[in-house]
Design a protein around this motif. Structure first.
Motif, short mmCIF file in Angstrom:
data_model
loop_
_atom_site.label_atom_id
_atom_site.label_comp_id
_atom_site.label_asym_id
_atom_site.label_seq_id
_atom_site.Cartn_x
_atom_site.Cartn_y
_atom_site.Cartn_z
N VAL A 235 -4.80 1.28 -8.10
CA VAL A 235 -4.03 0.14 -8.63
C VAL A 235 -3.83 0.30 -10.13
CG1 VAL A 235 -4.13 -2.34 -9.08
CG2 VAL A 235 -4.68 -1.47 -6.81
N ARG A 236 -4.89 0.69 -10.86
CA ARG A 236 -4.76 0.88 -12.31
C ARG A 236 -3.78 2.00 -12.63
NH1 ARG A 236 -10.47 0.43 -12.41
NH2 ARG A 236 -10.64 2.67 -12.83
N ALA A 237 -3.86 3.10 -11.86
CA ALA A 237 -2.95 4.22 -12.11
C ALA A 237 -1.51 3.81 -11.84
CB ALA A 237 -3.34 5.41 -11.22
N PHE A 238 -1.29 3.07 -10.78
CA PHE A 238 0.06 2.59 -10.45
C PHE A 238 0.58 1.68 -11.56
CE2 PHE A 238 2.87 -0.63 -8.68
CZ PHE A 238 3.80 0.13 -7.98
N LYS A 239 -0.27 0.78 -12.01
CA LYS A 239 0.13 -0.14 -13.07
C LYS A 239 0.44 0.62 -14.36
CE LYS A 239 -1.23 -4.55 -15.14
NZ LYS A 239 -2.28 -5.61 -15.19
N GLY A 240 -0.34 1.66 -14.63
CA GLY A 240 -0.10 2.46 -15.83
C GLY A 240 1.23 3.19 -15.78
N GLY B 111 3.96 -0.05 -15.55
CA GLY B 111 3.93 -0.99 -16.65
C GLY B 111 4.28 -2.40 -16.25
N GLY B 112 4.40 -2.63 -14.96
CA GLY B 112 4.76 -3.95 -14.46
C GLY B 112 3.74 -4.47 -13.48
N PRO B 113 4.10 -5.51 -12.74
CA PRO B 113 3.16 -6.10 -11.80
C PRO B 113 2.87 -5.17 -10.63
CG PRO B 113 5.34 -7.07 -11.52
CD PRO B 113 5.40 -6.22 -12.76
N VAL B 114 1.67 -5.30 -10.08
CA VAL B 114 1.27 -4.53 -8.91
C VAL B 114 1.69 -5.29 -7.67
CG1 VAL B 114 -0.72 -3.62 -7.64
CG2 VAL B 114 -0.68 -3.53 -10.14
N PRO B 115 2.21 -4.62 -6.64
CA PRO B 115 2.58 -5.33 -5.41
C PRO B 115 1.41 -6.12 -4.86
CG PRO B 115 3.35 -3.05 -5.35
CD PRO B 115 2.48 -3.18 -6.55
N LEU C 188 -6.14 -7.15 1.15
CA LEU C 188 -6.82 -6.01 0.54
C LEU C 188 -7.06 -6.23 -0.95
CD1 LEU C 188 -4.93 -2.99 2.15
CD2 LEU C 188 -7.07 -4.02 2.86
N GLY C 189 -6.45 -7.25 -1.52
CA GLY C 189 -6.52 -7.45 -2.96
C GLY C 189 -7.88 -7.90 -3.44
N VAL D 55 0.84 -1.20 0.00
CA VAL D 55 0.00 0.00 0.00
C VAL D 55 0.87 1.25 0.00
CG1 VAL D 55 -1.60 1.37 1.39
CG2 VAL D 55 -2.01 -1.07 1.07
N SER D 56 1.90 1.25 0.83
CA SER D 56 2.81 2.39 0.89
C SER D 56 3.48 2.62 -0.45
CB SER D 56 3.86 2.17 1.98
OG SER D 56 4.75 3.26 2.06
N ASP D 57 3.90 1.55 -1.09
CA ASP D 57 4.57 1.65 -2.39
C ASP D 57 3.64 2.27 -3.43
OD1 ASP D 57 6.39 1.37 -4.44
OD2 ASP D 57 6.06 -0.77 -4.72
N ILE D 58 2.40 1.79 -3.48
CA ILE D 58 1.44 2.28 -4.48
C ILE D 58 1.12 3.75 -4.23
CG2 ILE D 58 -0.95 2.10 -5.27
CD1 ILE D 58 -0.72 -0.95 -4.80
N VAL D 59 0.74 4.08 -2.99
CA VAL D 59 0.29 5.45 -2.70
C VAL D 59 1.44 6.45 -2.82
CG1 VAL D 59 -0.71 6.95 -0.93
CG2 VAL D 59 -1.60 4.64 -1.25
N ARG D 60 2.61 6.10 -2.31
CA ARG D 60 3.75 7.02 -2.41
C ARG D 60 4.21 7.21 -3.85
NH1 ARG D 60 6.71 9.01 1.53
NH2 ARG D 60 6.10 8.58 3.68
N THR D 61 4.18 6.14 -4.62
CA THR D 61 4.56 6.26 -6.03
C THR D 61 3.63 7.22 -6.76
OG1 THR D 61 5.51 4.04 -6.12
CG2 THR D 61 4.80 5.00 -8.22
N LEU D 62 2.34 7.10 -6.49
CA LEU D 62 1.36 7.99 -7.13
C LEU D 62 1.55 9.43 -6.67
CD1 LEU D 62 -1.82 5.73 -6.90
CD2 LEU D 62 -0.48 6.24 -8.95
N LEU D 63 1.75 9.63 -5.37
CA LEU D 63 1.94 10.99 -4.86
C LEU D 63 3.20 11.62 -5.45
CD1 LEU D 63 1.03 10.36 -1.11
CD2 LEU D 63 -0.23 11.84 -2.68
#
Length: 231
Positions: A213-218, A221-225, A230-231, A169-177
């Protein structure tokens, strides 16, 4: 109308991934709180020109804040806790996470057993304790609700979340921010603050889990953590 307006607006500021997501956003943008973000959404991002009473009720619906100024907003604050405690117990029971017998002794003794009995006791106590003019609950019922909430946080909301899921979760949210603080947000997505970090917070905090999750994947371009539970 005031009760309805507060109830409709109170949780607009919730982030993706619930409490975990809010913790990540708050660590990236100190001072972030979902209730204050809810006010920002209706007041700044959507420019709804709501009354002070509605905005006060939204800002102060959470129990870490002062009691709202109006009786209507105080009712909304109690109703919010009554509703989510009962529905979350039901959801956790259906999911096999816990059973009625797992609930704390104070919950079963003071709030009763089963969805209907708990609501009846809490609402009935709220009505009886508010006859003097202030919206209130008896000490026993209020304490039992607090015990129940603490139990759900430990056993359901956060207790079942593995360190790996928290890291995901931290990886996804921080990457987006980080990304949206440095890159333009699509202009057709809404109005945004001139401060790029504030704009990033507004944009990411408004995402659903799936959109994040879609935004992070976009971006990657690789796998989502692996989000685990929560998945």
């Amino acid at each position: 109308d005031l009760v309805e307006a507060v109830c409709l607006g109170h949780d607009l500021g919730h982030t993706p991934f619930g409490h975990l997501g809010e913790e990540v956003v708050a660590s990236w943008a100190p001072g972030f709180r979902h209730n204050l973000q809810s006010v920002r959404i209706v007041e700044v991002l959507e420019d709804l020109n709501l009354t002070w009473e509605v905005r006060d009720g939204i800002a102060n619906h959470t129990w870490s804040m002062p009691m709202p100024a109006t009786l209507e907003a105080q009712i909304a604050r109690f109703a919010d806790r009554i509703a989510y405690l009962n529905h979350d117990i039901d959801d956790a029971t259906r999911a096999g996470i816990l059973s009625e017998d797992d609930l704390p002794a104070a919950t079963r003794a003071d709030l009763g057993s089963g969805h209907s009995e708990r609501i009846q006791r809490m609402v009935g106590d709220l009505v009886a304790s508010s006859e003097a003019g202030d919206i209130a609950m008896s000490t026993d019922i209020a304490e039992a609700m607090t015990v129940t909430r603490d139990f759900l946080f430990e056993k359901v909301y956060l207790g079942r979340i593995s360190p790996a899921t928290k890291e995901a979760v931290s990886d996804i949210v921080r990457t987006l921010l980080d990304h949206f603080a440095s890159n333009p947000i699509p202009q057709d997505e809404g109005r945004w603050a001139e401060d790029p970090r504030q704009a990033a917070v507004d944009y990411v905090a408004g995402m659903t889990d799936r959109f994040a999750v879609r935004a992070f994947k976009g971006l990657n371009g690789g796998p989502v953590p692996d989000l685990g539970a929560l998945g």
